[in-house]
Design a protein around this motif. Structure first.
Motif, PDB file in Angstrom:
ATOM      1  N   VAL A  42       0.838  -1.195   0.000  1.00 49.13           N
ATOM      2  CA  VAL A  42       0.000   0.000   0.000  1.00 49.13           C
ATOM      3  C   VAL A  42       0.874   1.247   0.000  1.00 49.13           C
ATOM      4  O   VAL A  42       0.613   2.202  -0.736  1.00 49.13           O
ATOM      5  N   ARG A  43       1.913   1.251   0.812  1.00 52.15           N
ATOM      6  CA  ARG A  43       2.801   2.412   0.862  1.00 52.15           C
ATOM      7  C   ARG A  43       3.497   2.622  -0.481  1.00 52.15           C
ATOM      8  O   ARG A  43       3.638   3.747  -0.947  1.00 52.15           O
ATOM      9  N   ASN A  44       3.930   1.523  -1.134  1.00 54.58           N
ATOM     10  CA  ASN A  44       4.569   1.646  -2.440  1.00 54.58           C
ATOM     11  C   ASN A  44       3.594   2.190  -3.475  1.00 54.58           C
ATOM     12  O   ASN A  44       3.966   3.018  -4.315  1.00 54.58           O
ATOM     13  N   ALA A  45       2.342   1.730  -3.421  1.00 53.60           N
ATOM     14  CA  ALA A  45       1.331   2.227  -4.357  1.00 53.60           C
ATOM     15  C   ALA A  45       1.086   3.718  -4.130  1.00 53.60           C
ATOM     16  O   ALA A  45       0.970   4.485  -5.088  1.00 53.60           O
ATOM     17  N   ALA A  46       1.025   4.136  -2.877  1.00 53.02           N
ATOM     18  CA  ALA A  46       0.824   5.555  -2.577  1.00 53.02           C
ATOM     19  C   ALA A  46       2.014   6.378  -3.049  1.00 53.02           C
ATOM     20  O   ALA A  46       1.847   7.482  -3.600  1.00 53.02           O
ATOM     21  N   GLU A  47       3.212   5.863  -2.845  1.00 49.50           N
ATOM     22  CA  GLU A  47       4.411   6.581  -3.287  1.00 49.50           C
ATOM     23  C   GLU A  47       4.467   6.689  -4.800  1.00 49.50           C
ATOM     24  O   GLU A  47       4.786   7.752  -5.338  1.00 49.50           O
ATOM     25  N   SER A  48       4.134   5.598  -5.498  1.00 54.45           N
ATOM     26  CA  SER A  48       4.176   5.649  -6.964  1.00 54.45           C
ATOM     27  C   SER A  48       3.090   6.569  -7.501  1.00 54.45           C
ATOM     28  O   SER A  48       3.302   7.271  -8.491  1.00 54.45           O
ATOM     29  N   ALA A  49       1.926   6.598  -6.856  1.00 58.04           N
ATOM     30  CA  ALA A  49       0.863   7.516  -7.277  1.00 58.04           C
ATOM     31  C   ALA A  49       1.292   8.964  -7.059  1.00 58.04           C
ATOM     32  O   ALA A  49       1.060   9.826  -7.915  1.00 58.04           O
ATOM     33  N   ALA A  50       1.938   9.235  -5.943  1.00 56.47           N
ATOM     34  CA  ALA A  50       2.430  10.591  -5.681  1.00 56.47           C
ATOM     35  C   ALA A  50       3.499  10.982  -6.693  1.00 56.47           C
ATOM     36  O   ALA A  50       3.506  12.110  -7.200  1.00 56.47           O
ATOM     37  N   HIS A  51       4.378  10.055  -7.000  1.00 50.56           N
ATOM     38  CA  HIS A  51       5.444  10.325  -7.978  1.00 50.56           C
ATOM     39  C   HIS A  51       4.850  10.580  -9.364  1.00 50.56           C
ATOM     40  O   HIS A  51       5.249  11.521 -10.056  1.00 50.56           O
ATOM     41  N   SER A  52       3.886   9.774  -9.760  1.00 48.80           N
ATOM     42  CA  SER A  52       3.226   9.961 -11.052  1.00 48.80           C
ATOM     43  C   SER A  52       2.512  11.307 -11.100  1.00 48.80           C
ATOM     44  O   SER A  52       2.543  11.997 -12.121  1.00 48.80           O
ATOM     45  N   GLY A  53       1.878  11.664 -10.011  1.00 53.23           N
ATOM     46  CA  GLY A  53       1.202  12.960  -9.939  1.00 53.23           C
ATOM     47  C   GLY A  53       2.168  14.114 -10.093  1.00 53.23           C
ATOM     48  O   GLY A  53       1.881  15.098 -10.784  1.00 53.23           O
ATOM     49  N   ARG A  54       3.333  13.988  -9.461  1.00 56.25           N
ATOM     50  CA  ARG A  54       4.349  15.036  -9.610  1.00 56.25           C
ATOM     51  C   ARG A  54       4.840  15.124 -11.046  1.00 56.25           C
ATOM     52  O   ARG A  54       5.034  16.220 -11.581  1.00 56.25           O
ATOM     53  N   ASP A  55       5.044  13.970 -11.690  1.00 56.80           N
ATOM     54  CA  ASP A  55       5.487  13.958 -13.086  1.00 56.80           C
ATOM     55  C   ASP A  55       4.454  14.608 -13.998  1.00 56.80           C
ATOM     56  O   ASP A  55       4.787  15.424 -14.864  1.00 56.80           O
ATOM     57  N   ILE A  56       3.195  14.249 -13.812  1.00 62.93           N
ATOM     58  CA  ILE A  56       2.131  14.806 -14.649  1.00 62.93           C
ATOM     59  C   ILE A  56       2.005  16.309 -14.409  1.00 62.93           C
ATOM     60  O   ILE A  56       1.825  17.084 -15.357  1.00 62.93           O
ATOM     61  N   ALA A  57       2.099  16.724 -13.151  1.00 60.98           N
ATOM     62  CA  ALA A  57       2.017  18.155 -12.854  1.00 60.98           C
ATOM     63  C   ALA A  57       3.178  18.910 -13.497  1.00 60.98           C
ATOM     64  O   ALA A  57       3.001  20.015 -14.016  1.00 60.98           O
ATOM     65  N   GLY A  58       4.352  18.318 -13.485  1.00 60.14           N
ATOM     66  CA  GLY A  58       5.507  18.952 -14.116  1.00 60.14           C
ATOM     67  C   GLY A  58       5.327  19.082 -15.616  1.00 60.14           C
ATOM     68  O   GLY A  58       5.635  20.131 -16.212  1.00 60.14           O
ATOM     69  N   LYS A  59       4.789  18.045 -16.258  1.00 59.57           N
ATOM     70  CA  LYS A  59       4.537  18.096 -17.698  1.00 59.57           C
ATOM     71  C   LYS A  59       3.482  19.146 -18.018  1.00 59.57           C
ATOM     72  O   LYS A  59       3.592  19.880 -19.006  1.00 59.57           O
ATOM     73  N   ALA A  60       2.442  19.207 -17.198  1.00 60.41           N
ATOM     74  CA  ALA A  60       1.392  20.201 -17.424  1.00 60.41           C
ATOM     75  C   ALA A  60       1.955  21.607 -17.256  1.00 60.41           C
ATOM     76  O   ALA A  60       1.622  22.512 -18.026  1.00 60.41           O
TER      77      ALA A  60
END
Length: 97
Positions: A42-60
């Motif tokens: 669960v912690r890994n899934a939350a971390e990967s979701a947060a990381h993906s969100g940061r990547d998408i926000a950076g691209k946007a």
């Protein structure tokens, strides 16, 4: 996905607040929730979701460019700089790995 998690959290909260099973059942639910959040998967899934969100926000941010007000651009820049440090821990207790 966010709405599904919000719904599930609402159902769980409603059950806990509305239960007539007493303190013992409440403690059992609390222990189960703690075990769930401490689960490495669960912690890994939350971390990967947060990381993906940061990547998408950076691209946007890069695609919008100069259309963003300076105050927003500075806030995004400071968050990106803060998250790029090794060992960074965000407000949710997840690490930027």
């Amino acid at each position: 996905m966010r709405y599904r998690l919000t719904f599930i959290a609402g159902v769980a909260l409603g059950y806990v607040l509305g239960t007539r099973a007493g303190r013992e059942r409440y403690e059992q639910l609390k222990k189960s929730a703690r075990q769930f959040t401490e689960n490495p998967a669960v912690r890994n899934a939350a971390e990967s979701a947060a990381h993906s969100g940061r990547d998408i926000a950076g691209k946007a941010y890069h695609s919008v460019g100069d259309k963003v007000p300076a105050s927003v651009a500075e806030r995004v820049r400071s968050l990106r700089d803060r998250s790029s440090r090794n060992g960074f821990e965000d407000d949710w207790g997840t690490t930027n790995t």
